[in-house]
Write an enzyme that holds these catalytic residues in place. Structure first.
Site, PDB file in Angstrom:
ATOM      1  N   ARG A  51      36.128  27.964 -12.265  1.00 51.13           N
ATOM      2  CA  ARG A  51      34.915  28.370 -12.987  1.00 51.13           C
ATOM      3  C   ARG A  51      34.978  29.870 -13.268  1.00 51.13           C
ATOM      4  NH1 ARG A  51      30.849  29.773 -10.111  1.00 51.13           N
ATOM      5  NH2 ARG A  51      30.902  28.007  -8.687  1.00 51.13           N
ATOM      6  N   TYR A 103      19.878  27.977 -36.327  1.00 55.11           N
ATOM      7  CA  TYR A 103      20.315  26.644 -35.908  1.00 55.11           C
ATOM      8  C   TYR A 103      19.232  25.959 -35.060  1.00 55.11           C
ATOM      9  CZ  TYR A 103      23.097  23.031 -33.656  1.00 55.11           C
ATOM     10  OH  TYR A 103      23.559  21.837 -33.187  1.00 55.11           O
ATOM     11  N   ASP A 175      25.603  34.651 -34.915  1.00 59.16           N
ATOM     12  CA  ASP A 175      26.247  33.340 -34.862  1.00 59.16           C
ATOM     13  C   ASP A 175      27.187  33.258 -36.064  1.00 59.16           C
ATOM     14  OD1 ASP A 175      26.903  30.629 -35.178  1.00 59.16           O
ATOM     15  OD2 ASP A 175      25.026  29.946 -34.273  1.00 59.16           O
ATOM     16  N   LYS A 200      33.037  23.362 -34.498  1.00 55.71           N
ATOM     17  CA  LYS A 200      33.101  23.296 -35.950  1.00 55.71           C
ATOM     18  C   LYS A 200      34.484  23.745 -36.450  1.00 55.71           C
ATOM     19  CE  LYS A 200      28.914  22.161 -35.024  1.00 55.71           C
ATOM     20  NZ  LYS A 200      27.761  23.053 -35.095  1.00 55.71           N
TER      21      LYS A 200
HETATM   22  C1  LIG Z   1      26.720  23.397 -34.200  1.00 56.46           C
HETATM   23  C2  LIG Z   1      26.127  24.737 -34.193  1.00 56.46           C
HETATM   24  C3  LIG Z   1      25.674  25.321 -32.999  1.00 56.46           C
HETATM   25  C4  LIG Z   1      25.674  24.581 -31.673  1.00 56.46           C
HETATM   26  O1  LIG Z   1      26.947  24.307 -31.218  1.00 56.46           O
HETATM   27  P1  LIG Z   1      27.320  23.051 -30.295  1.00 56.46           P
HETATM   28  O2  LIG Z   1      28.783  23.170 -30.120  1.00 56.46           O
HETATM   29  O3  LIG Z   1      26.903  21.830 -31.028  1.00 56.46           O
HETATM   30  O4  LIG Z   1      26.552  23.202 -29.026  1.00 56.46           O
HETATM   31  C5  LIG Z   1      25.197  26.610 -33.067  1.00 56.46           C
HETATM   32  N1  LIG Z   1      25.138  27.301 -34.221  1.00 56.46           N
HETATM   33  C6  LIG Z   1      25.543  26.753 -35.379  1.00 56.46           C
HETATM   34  C7  LIG Z   1      25.479  27.579 -36.617  1.00 56.46           C
HETATM   35  C8  LIG Z   1      26.062  25.467 -35.407  1.00 56.46           C
HETATM   36  O5  LIG Z   1      26.454  24.946 -36.567  1.00 56.46           O
END
Ligand SMILES: *Cc1c(COP(=O)(O)O)cnc(C)c1O
Length: 393
Positions: A51, A103, A175, A200
């Protein structure tokens, strides 16, 4: 091998960890060990417990830090784990400014979890500089951006907002999921912490859930490491390896997907049934100029507006190639309906306020032949027309 002079395209393939130090293997080993043998009671080796530190995770964390131009990277069990853990830098009594069309999961964390711990928030339209300027409070400690935003691809000027935030001694979170460091590097624009859902584009194959955080500030890095190790939502070694593999093709994948997205956006823009196309690579997009100044291109995600939910339903019923699903940034094109998918946790009145309309669809463009995608979209739109004319007779 010092790689910092090379382009991202090359650095995606060659870095400190791309050749295994012990075997010269051309793939980062997956270290499953949860614990590590120590030589004596007082001096521990580099690793003691996974961890707190794991060699496969370290390879990924080093790679993403390098790609974002940061000093330290941190890998988490999901994008939300990265975001939530990083927001725990805030304390009771602090105030956070958050981009309005953030998001859905981040909206939920800020408005339903952080608030229970006495952390205040204001959602603001980050494209409105004056409004942002007037939204700072005495206790504002951080500004949270997402650009382009989801699902309307609204572009925020990261430089302008960051410098405003600095005047108020605020941290800036960005983000960067939609663009990745291949297209936009927020730390170079003034941000302090970059966040990713690596689920993604970075992973890219719809087969792993992961999150990353990167900073270029030693003090913030220490605190993030403390929180990562304390909260414990770390990414497992197998999943770290999948992201490392995904990274190798990031440049190639994005190049094709962006080209196709541009082509599809141009097609949609001309179609009579499409009321609006949201793509920051289009000249008439709200943030086209800013996007050009802070990012390499418009990315591979676009949204478009049909007249009604009925039109959306007919369109989705007939579309053949894209999968109809939540998520984005994969090799296959993904079509989604923000209202009930990514933004289901956002209440109806909030959706309306933020322009997430009943006719809105989001398309993440994958690696299929763009002309075949356009043909597919076109035939689905024609089905709507046919039904309309049938009714009007
Ligand atoms: C999918 C997404 C998240 C969250 O990510 P996870 O891997 O699903 O927890 C956060 N910000 C954006 C812009 C996203 O597209």
């Amino acid at each position: 091998m010092v790689m910092s002079n090379y382009s991202i395209q090359t650095r995606l393939l060659h870095n400190t960890y791309s050749i295994d130090q012990t075997t010269n293997g051309v793939s980062t080993p997956i270290h499953h060990a949860s614990t590590y043998h120590q030589e004596d009671t007082d001096q521990f080796g580099k690793y003691d417990y996974s961890r707190s530190g794991n060699p496969t995770r370290e390879a990924l964390e080093t790679a993403i830090a390098d790609l974002e131009g940061g000093t330290n990277g941190f890998a988490f069990a999901s994008g939300m784990a990265a975001i939530s853990t990083s927001l725990l830098l805030l304390s009771r009594g602090d105030h956070l400014l958050v981009t309005e069309d953030v998001y859905g999961g981040t909206f939920r964390f800020v408005s339903q979890v952080l608030n229970r711990f006495g952390i205040e928030y204001t959602f603001v339209d980050m494209t409105n500089y004056e409004l942002v300027k007037n939204s700072f409070q005495e206790n504002t400690k951080a500004v949270y951006l997402e650009t382009p935003s989801n699902p309307l691809l609204t572009v925020t000027d990261v430089r302008a907002i960051s410098s405003l935030a600095k005047q108020h001694n605020c941290l800036v979170y960005v983000d960067n999921t939609f663009l990745t460091p291949e297209i936009q590097q927020p730390l170079q624009l003034g941000a302090d912490i970059v966040l990713h859902s690596a689920t993604k584009f970075l992973g890219g194959h719809s087969d792993v859930v992961a999150g990353l955080a990167v900073t270029n500030n030693e003090e913030i890095a220490k605190q993030l490491y403390f929180l990562q190790n304390t909260f414990g939502a770390v990414l497992g070694p197998q999943d770290c390896w999948l992201i490392l593999r995904g990274l190798k093709t990031l440049h190639a994948r994005l190049k094709l997907s962006v080209q196709s997205a541009e082509k599809i956006a141009a097609f949609l823009e001309k179609h009579p049934l499409i009321k609006e196309v949201y793509y920051p690579g289009l000249k008439n997009h709200q943030g086209y100029e800013i996007q050009k100044n802070q990012a390499k291109n418009g990315g591979a995600v676009l949204s478009f507006l049909l007249e009604s939910k009925e039109h959306v339903q007919q369109f989705v019923e007939h579309i053949q190639i894209p999968v109809f699903a939540v998520s984005l940034g994969a090799v296959e094109s993904i079509l989604s309906y923000p209202k009930t998918m990514s933004h289901s946790s956002v209440p109806d009145d909030e959706c309306e306020k933020r322009g997430i309309q009943d006719g809105l669809l989001r398309l993440s463009v994958g690696l299929e032949d763009p002309d075949e995608l356009i043909t597919d979209i076109n035939q689905s739109l024609e089905k709507i027309v046919k039904k309309e004319t049938l009714f009007s007779k």
